[in-house]
Design an enzyme around this catalytic site. Structure first.
Site, PDB file in Angstrom:
ATOM      1  N   GLN A  79     -46.912  -2.136  -5.578  1.00  0.00           N
ATOM      2  CA  GLN A  79     -46.323  -3.132  -6.445  1.00  0.00           C
ATOM      3  C   GLN A  79     -44.774  -2.202  -6.855  1.00  0.00           C
ATOM      4  OE1 GLN A  79     -49.529  -4.353  -9.751  1.00  0.00           O
ATOM      5  NE2 GLN A  79     -50.184  -2.341  -8.691  1.00  0.00           N
ATOM      6  N   ASN A  80     -44.965  -0.970  -6.435  1.00  0.00           N
ATOM      7  CA  ASN A  80     -43.320  -0.285  -6.625  1.00  0.00           C
ATOM      8  C   ASN A  80     -42.161  -1.093  -6.068  1.00  0.00           C
ATOM      9  OD1 ASN A  80     -45.219   1.080  -8.293  1.00  0.00           O
ATOM     10  ND2 ASN A  80     -45.347   2.844  -6.743  1.00  0.00           N
ATOM     11  N   ASP A  92     -39.554   1.204  -5.879  1.00  0.00           N
ATOM     12  CA  ASP A  92     -38.835   2.243  -5.449  1.00  0.00           C
ATOM     13  C   ASP A  92     -39.225   2.800  -3.908  1.00  0.00           C
ATOM     14  OD1 ASP A  92     -41.288   4.148  -4.851  1.00  0.00           O
ATOM     15  OD2 ASP A  92     -41.310   4.342  -7.047  1.00  0.00           O
ATOM     16  N   HIS A 117     -43.679  -6.523  -4.910  1.00  0.00           N
ATOM     17  CA  HIS A 117     -42.583  -6.786  -6.086  1.00  0.00           C
ATOM     18  C   HIS A 117     -41.190  -6.743  -5.818  1.00  0.00           C
ATOM     19  CE1 HIS A 117     -46.096  -6.513  -9.204  1.00  0.00           C
ATOM     20  NE2 HIS A 117     -46.322  -7.417  -8.467  1.00  0.00           N
ATOM     21  N   CYS A 121     -28.641 -13.199  -3.888  1.00  0.00           N
ATOM     22  CA  CYS A 121     -27.946 -14.217  -4.840  1.00  0.00           C
ATOM     23  C   CYS A 121     -29.087 -14.736  -5.614  1.00  0.00           C
ATOM     24  CB  CYS A 121     -27.084 -15.363  -4.099  1.00  0.00           C
ATOM     25  SG  CYS A 121     -26.626 -16.292  -5.156  1.00  0.00           S
ATOM     26  N   THR A 145     -52.225   2.276 -11.048  1.00  0.00           N
ATOM     27  CA  THR A 145     -52.052   0.952 -11.517  1.00  0.00           C
ATOM     28  C   THR A 145     -52.660   0.425 -12.515  1.00  0.00           C
ATOM     29  OG1 THR A 145     -51.665  -1.556 -11.098  1.00  0.00           O
ATOM     30  CG2 THR A 145     -53.126  -0.330  -9.667  1.00  0.00           C
TER      31      THR A 145
HETATM   32  P1  OAD Z   1     -48.309   0.186 -15.304  1.00  0.00           P
HETATM   33  O1  OAD Z   1     -47.243   1.004 -16.079  1.00  0.00           O
HETATM   34  O2  OAD Z   1     -48.891  -0.984 -16.054  1.00  0.00           O
HETATM   35  O3  OAD Z   1     -49.569   1.114 -15.040  1.00  0.00           O
HETATM   36  C1  OAD Z   1     -49.493   2.280 -14.437  1.00  0.00           C
HETATM   37  C2  OAD Z   1     -50.643   3.101 -14.421  1.00  0.00           C
HETATM   38  O4  OAD Z   1     -50.397   4.453 -13.724  1.00  0.00           O
HETATM   39  C3  OAD Z   1     -51.433   3.313 -15.689  1.00  0.00           C
HETATM   40  O5  OAD Z   1     -52.609   2.900 -15.663  1.00  0.00           O
HETATM   41  C4  OAD Z   1     -51.520   4.829 -16.020  1.00  0.00           C
HETATM   42  O6  OAD Z   1     -52.618   5.260 -16.295  1.00  0.00           O
HETATM   43  C5  OAD Z   1     -51.309   5.440 -14.465  1.00  0.00           C
HETATM   44  N1  OAD Z   1     -50.892   6.716 -14.089  1.00  0.00           N
HETATM   45  C6  OAD Z   1     -49.887   7.157 -14.965  1.00  0.00           C
HETATM   46  N2  OAD Z   1     -49.676   8.567 -14.329  1.00  0.00           N
HETATM   47  C7  OAD Z   1     -50.481   8.563 -13.275  1.00  0.00           C
HETATM   48  C8  OAD Z   1     -50.566   9.464 -12.298  1.00  0.00           C
HETATM   49  N3  OAD Z   1     -49.802  10.673 -12.339  1.00  0.00           N
HETATM   50  N4  OAD Z   1     -51.494   9.458 -11.438  1.00  0.00           N
HETATM   51  C9  OAD Z   1     -52.082   8.307 -10.961  1.00  0.00           C
HETATM   52  N5  OAD Z   1     -52.073   7.193 -12.178  1.00  0.00           N
HETATM   53  C10 OAD Z   1     -51.120   7.216 -13.192  1.00  0.00           C
HETATM   54  O7  OAD Z   1     -47.617  -0.152 -13.735  1.00  0.00           O
HETATM   55  P2  OAD Z   1     -48.165  -1.063 -12.598  1.00  0.00           P
HETATM   56  O8  OAD Z   1     -49.568  -1.397 -12.711  1.00  0.00           O
HETATM   57  O9  OAD Z   1     -47.659  -0.687 -11.393  1.00  0.00           O
HETATM   58  O10 OAD Z   1     -43.543  -5.299 -11.873  1.00  0.00           O
HETATM   59  O11 OAD Z   1     -47.578  -2.364 -13.213  1.00  0.00           O
HETATM   60  C11 OAD Z   1     -47.706  -3.475 -12.466  1.00  0.00           C
HETATM   61  C12 OAD Z   1     -46.397  -4.560 -12.349  1.00  0.00           C
HETATM   62  O12 OAD Z   1     -45.734  -4.540 -13.920  1.00  0.00           O
HETATM   63  C13 OAD Z   1     -45.056  -3.527 -11.912  1.00  0.00           C
HETATM   64  O13 OAD Z   1     -45.112  -3.600 -10.619  1.00  0.00           O
HETATM   65  C14 OAD Z   1     -44.001  -4.196 -12.455  1.00  0.00           C
HETATM   66  C15 OAD Z   1     -44.495  -4.207 -14.044  1.00  0.00           C
HETATM   67  O14 OAD Z   1     -44.030  -5.274 -14.795  1.00  0.00           O
HETATM   68  C16 OAD Z   1     -42.409  -5.561 -11.463  1.00  0.00           C
HETATM   69  O15 OAD Z   1     -41.523  -4.824 -11.404  1.00  0.00           O
HETATM   70  C17 OAD Z   1     -42.140  -6.929 -10.869  1.00  0.00           C
END
Ligand code: OAD
Length: 263
Positions: free
Chosen positions: A114-115, A117, A131, A139, A206
């Protein structure tokens, strides 16, 4: 040097290795947590998460861009400056090494992220982005890709002036999937197929809150897969079989080492 896991994690870790060594198809879904140890903020972690400090609806939706393109573009240019010097951490490196190491074997690993980067790619992994991509532009009006030429990387992201499309004069935006927008069709097909056909599904870093990506774990489970989750914090993902409650950069190198030893 590989870190030690706490004793309570060891049993779960060994169980995970057993499942992983016997699986032919493994599907891995990563989220912002896997890049946290590289110094890139997640979205929802308390205090440090981007959506804890900014309103997603003001910055990550087509409505927000229509309303105030300058503010949205500036915010993404700021994020690019924040991410541009970040490097893969041991979690990205372990996944890439693992994917490479089984190339000649009967196993296959599909990595879906989903990242936005590119740290998985920098580590040498082959990944599918659900994503979009932080470093690409397109554009907002005619959808044509747009490459910013002739400026060095640093200046490119320091400049937050809006750019217009040479084809239709619409505003250029980051090639990122915003809330309310559809996922890229091909990437989603790859993800659904990998989730539906894997024997082990791993969810790494995630919060499992954003759909449709969060639904991939359930799809895998419905098709008989075992689920492993790596996350130091609890998530609402209720279909998990093995929880490795630790940082990805600590647990993945150990998992890889044991996987290689047992396969
Ligand atoms: P979130 O910020 O929602 O969740 C990040 C998760 O990573 C949390 O559950 C943390 O507990 C966990 N975490 C933190 N540090 C960690 C580590 N060192 N090792 C393992 N886990 C760790 O991020 P996403 O689930 O990626 O959308 O969010 C989903 C989407 O929401 C993203 O892709 C983004 C956002 O809006 C877009 O940019 C389109």
């Amino acid at each position: 040097m590989v870190a030690e896991l706490s004793t309570q994690l060891v049993a779960q870790q060994q169980h995970a290795v057993k499942l992983l060594t016997s699986a032919k198809r493994i599907c891995i879904l990563t989220g912002a947590g896997i890049s946290a140890e590289s110094g890139i903020p997640t979205f929802r972690d308390k205090q440090t998460g981007l959506w804890e400090n900014y309103r997603a609806e003001d910055l990550a939706s087509p409505i927000a861009f229509d309303r105030d393109p300058k503010m949205v573009w500036s915010w993404y240019q700021w994020r690019r400056q924040l991410v541009q010097d970040k490097a893969p951490n041991p979690a990205h490196l372990a996944l890439a090494q693992w994917q490479q190491s089984i190339k000649q074997s009967h196993q296959h690993i599909t990595i879906i992220t989903q990242n936005v980067d590119d740290l998985h790619e920098q580590a040498g992994a082959q990944v599918t982005h659900l994503h979009g991509h932080l470093w690409r532009n397109r554009c907002h009006q005619c959808d044509k890709p747009y490459k910013i030429e002739g400026i060095n990387k640093e200046n490119q992201y320091a400049n937050d002036e809006l750019i217009t499309c040479p084809h239709c004069a619409g505003y250029i935006r980051p090639d990122i999937v915003w809330f309310g927008e559809a996922l890229p069709v091909e990437a989603w097909q790859i993800a659904e197929q990998a989730a539906a056909s894997c024997e082990v599904f791993m969810s790494i870093g995630t919060s499992s809150l954003v759909y449709p990506a969060a639904g991939l774990a359930k799809l895998a489970k419905q098709n008989g897969a075992k689920l492993i989750e790596i996350n130091p914090n609890p998530t609402p993902n209720t279909v998990v079989d093995i929880t490795l409650a630790a940082k990805a950069g600590e647990v993945l190198p150990i998992l890889l080492k044991d996987f290689i030893k047992h396969s």
